[in-house]
Design an enzyme around this catalytic site. Sequence first.
Site, mmCIF file in Angstrom:
data_model
loop_
_atom_site.group_PDB
_atom_site.id
_atom_site.type_symbol
_atom_site.label_atom_id
_atom_site.label_comp_id
_atom_site.label_asym_id
_atom_site.label_seq_id
_atom_site.Cartn_x
_atom_site.Cartn_y
_atom_site.Cartn_z
ATOM 1 N N ASP A 1 -7.355 2.826 2.547
ATOM 2 C CA ASP A 1 -6.815 1.825 3.226
ATOM 3 C C ASP A 1 -8.405 0.635 3.233
ATOM 4 O OD1 ASP A 1 -4.205 2.787 4.012
ATOM 5 O OD2 ASP A 1 -5.214 3.832 5.455
ATOM 6 N N GLU B 1 0.898 -1.355 0.072
ATOM 7 C CA GLU B 1 0.052 0.234 0.256
ATOM 8 C C GLU B 1 0.909 0.966 -0.186
ATOM 9 O OE1 GLU B 1 -3.691 1.725 -0.378
ATOM 10 O OE2 GLU B 1 -3.036 0.182 -0.405
ATOM 11 N N GLU C 1 -0.903 9.822 -5.970
ATOM 12 C CA GLU C 1 0.547 8.387 -5.763
ATOM 13 C C GLU C 1 1.102 8.291 -6.962
ATOM 14 O OE1 GLU C 1 -1.525 7.932 -1.408
ATOM 15 O OE2 GLU C 1 -1.264 6.581 -2.743
#
Length: 499
Positions: free
Chosen positions: A481, A297, A327
Amino acid sequence: MWRKAVLVALLALGMGYLYHTDPELPARVLNYVSESLPQMEMSGGSEPRPPTLEEAIARAWQTLITAPARRWARVAVGVNACVDVVVSGVGLLQALALEPGSGRDHEVLRSKEDLKEAFIHYMGKGAAAERFFSDKEVFQRIARAAAEYPGAQLYVGGNAALIGQKLASNPELVVLLCGPVGPKLHDMLDEQIVVPPESLQEMDEFHLILEYKSGEQWGSSRAPQANRFILSHDVSNGEMSTLETFVTSLEEFQPDLVVLSGLHMMEGMGRDLWEERLKEVVVAISDVRNEVPIHLELASMTDRDYMNQILQEVLPIVNSIGLNEQELLFLTQSGGGPHADLASWDGIPDVGRVSDILLWVLEQHGRADPESEADLTRIHFHTLAYHVLATVDGHWGNQEAAVSAGARVASSQACGLQAVDITKVALKAPLNFYSSFSEPRESLAVEPSRPVTAWRRGNVSFHLTPVLVCKQPLRTVGLGDAISAEGLLFSEVTPRPEL
């Protein structure tokens, strides 16, 4: 006309007979008729209204989200864990006697002014970010002010702990969590989570989550969407101090799946530390049994050299990664991939551009080429409006269910609910898009009654589903998450044929 008269006569005779057998029944029948007539008149005999796009998508998810044939039984998660202190970002900065001003990004925060400028910079973009605060004493003063701020709340924090919590909500799953777990965090963890004694420490690590709402304004800066800015002075997580404990624990725990996170925390510790520690991370990951898939992750980073090292050395030795639009863009900028000249996304990320970058990662740093020695075969990409699951053919199954499950949890959890409430969400995803930003490309569309659009490029399959975006999100922390955890729960590894 005569038919109506006969019917009325028969009805009168029937009612008369019923009156003698049950004097109260005709009244009950009349009440039913009188209550039903207005509804019949309102409908006018017309067909029921078609469902909205949001209703159609939510209903279709219920059918699409099915359990995989082979489920995980034991999942090991590591290695960043902490306690999140969640506060109003603007409110806290005002409590620190800071005035609004211009925004500016900082790779490392060294003062309250740096914090203010970085917060304004990302709030104006509506983007999430996480930064290391280098001055321990100043951070402790800010943390004290945050804890005392009216309405401040404490939650389980750290990508590993949050993923562990989400996975542990499945009663059939046993979860091992390795990370710096202090007494407060230990009390908040799900009972199904196993924490090795070596991971326990006397003091908790605290992270400050500065949230802002969609449309919130401070000075001239206005947030286009709800999000958060995270800061910490966290040496334990910053050095990934429990990594070796994590790898050692795997031999006894014998997991079916390993989830790793926390690499972004090392960035703030300086180049000398992360260069050396990253080599040790690569060795540790390589020690995990080959048949156990590893999911990595990712999280917000600013050092291109560091991200490029992760791209070159870590991504090829894991099987799966999860990341958001910030990201993904930083990944291609750091590695010189497609659309690396793009400074930032303009609103909702273009699906064609996203598809190009995902394909590049799997072709250049993954196993899209069957002759490649890399292990990376799966990328779960999430942005506010839609999610994409990109997988190399022959390695993963149940993709429709996995990408839909991730989108569904994004819709419900952002609103603080267990299920999607159609009245509280809105569709923002493009319903028509292209498979690539440049030719040759395929024109594609989202069908609300079957809201997963699939396409292939080479031997990489893409599955896209819209997100029903929460109109008034209650909490954005940990959403990525939860998305990755839910996607993994509904994913399965395709058994490799024995040679």
